[in-house]
Scaffold this motif. Structure first.
Motif, PDB file in Angstrom:
ATOM      1  N   CYS A 288      27.958  -0.085 -28.495  1.00  0.00           N
ATOM      2  CA  CYS A 288      28.398   1.235 -28.029  1.00  0.00           C
ATOM      3  C   CYS A 288      29.294   1.919 -29.059  1.00  0.00           C
ATOM      4  O   CYS A 288      29.215   3.139 -29.234  1.00  0.00           O
ATOM      5  CB  CYS A 288      29.114   1.118 -26.685  1.00  0.00           C
ATOM      6  SG  CYS A 288      27.998   0.770 -25.321  1.00  0.00           S
TER       7      CYS A 288
ATOM      8  N   LEU B 118      26.953   3.205 -31.625  1.00  0.00           N
ATOM      9  CA  LEU B 118      26.223   4.352 -31.088  1.00  0.00           C
ATOM     10  C   LEU B 118      27.101   5.602 -31.063  1.00  0.00           C
ATOM     11  O   LEU B 118      26.625   6.711 -31.324  1.00  0.00           O
ATOM     12  CB  LEU B 118      25.695   4.045 -29.688  1.00  0.00           C
ATOM     13  CG  LEU B 118      24.494   3.120 -29.610  1.00  0.00           C
ATOM     14  CD1 LEU B 118      24.173   2.787 -28.159  1.00  0.00           C
ATOM     15  CD2 LEU B 118      23.296   3.747 -30.294  1.00  0.00           C
TER      16      LEU B 118
ATOM     17  N   LEU C  41      19.872   0.862 -23.905  1.00  0.00           N
ATOM     18  CA  LEU C  41      20.906  -0.018 -23.343  1.00  0.00           C
ATOM     19  C   LEU C  41      20.504  -0.513 -21.948  1.00  0.00           C
ATOM     20  O   LEU C  41      20.711  -1.682 -21.609  1.00  0.00           O
ATOM     21  CB  LEU C  41      22.239   0.699 -23.282  1.00  0.00           C
ATOM     22  CG  LEU C  41      22.961   0.878 -24.617  1.00  0.00           C
ATOM     23  CD1 LEU C  41      24.181   1.774 -24.453  1.00  0.00           C
ATOM     24  CD2 LEU C  41      23.348  -0.465 -25.184  1.00  0.00           C
TER      25      LEU C  41
ATOM     26  N   ILE D 232      27.273  -5.660 -26.280  1.00  0.00           N
ATOM     27  CA  ILE D 232      27.060  -4.269 -25.879  1.00  0.00           C
ATOM     28  C   ILE D 232      28.266  -3.386 -26.195  1.00  0.00           C
ATOM     29  O   ILE D 232      28.077  -2.252 -26.647  1.00  0.00           O
ATOM     30  CB  ILE D 232      26.609  -4.185 -24.409  1.00  0.00           C
ATOM     31  CG1 ILE D 232      25.145  -4.616 -24.331  1.00  0.00           C
ATOM     32  CG2 ILE D 232      26.792  -2.784 -23.847  1.00  0.00           C
ATOM     33  CD1 ILE D 232      24.516  -4.542 -22.978  1.00  0.00           C
TER      34      ILE D 232
ATOM     35  N   ALA E  87      20.796   5.571 -24.210  1.00  0.00           N
ATOM     36  CA  ALA E  87      21.034   5.118 -22.831  1.00  0.00           C
ATOM     37  C   ALA E  87      19.849   4.319 -22.303  1.00  0.00           C
ATOM     38  O   ALA E  87      20.030   3.262 -21.678  1.00  0.00           O
ATOM     39  CB  ALA E  87      21.313   6.318 -21.934  1.00  0.00           C
TER      40      ALA E  87
END
Length: 82
Positions: free
Chosen positions: A46, A49, A76, A42, A73
Motif C-alpha cells: 500500500c 501504491l 488487492l 499488504i 483496489a
C-alpha cells in the motif's frame, strides 16, 4: 500464484509420503502462513501504491489516477480473496 503453486506440490508430495491426515494438518499450517504473509506485506504494498499513485497523479492527472486506484483496489482484493 507462486505460493499457491508451491503449496500444491507440497501437498501432493505429502499425500504420497504421509497420508491424508498429515496433509490436512500441513494445509492448515500453509493457510496460516499465507494469511500472515499477506498481513505483513499488504501494508508495504500500500505504501508503494500510494507513492506510485502520487506519481501517476502528478504526471497524468485525475482520470488516470482513478483508473490506477480502481486497478490497485481490485488487485488487492484479488490477493486477499486468493
Amino acid at each position: 500464484v507462486g505460493l499457491f503453486t508451491v503449496s500444491y506440490f507440497i501437498n501432493f508430495m505429502l499425500l504420497e509420503d504421509q497420508g491424508h491426515k498429515k496433509v490436512v494438518d500441513i494445509c492448515k499450517l500453509i493457510s496460516k502462513g499465507v494469511v500472515v504473509y499477506l498481513e505483513r506485506t499488504i501494508p508495504v504494498i500500500c505504501i508503494f501504491l500510494f507513492l506510485a499513485g502520487w506519481y501517476v497523479f502528478v504526471t497524468a492527472g485525475w482520470g488516470t489516477l482513478s483508473c490506477f486506484i480502481a486497478g490497485a483496489a481490485l488487485n488487492l482484493i484479488s490477493a486477499r480473496i486468493g
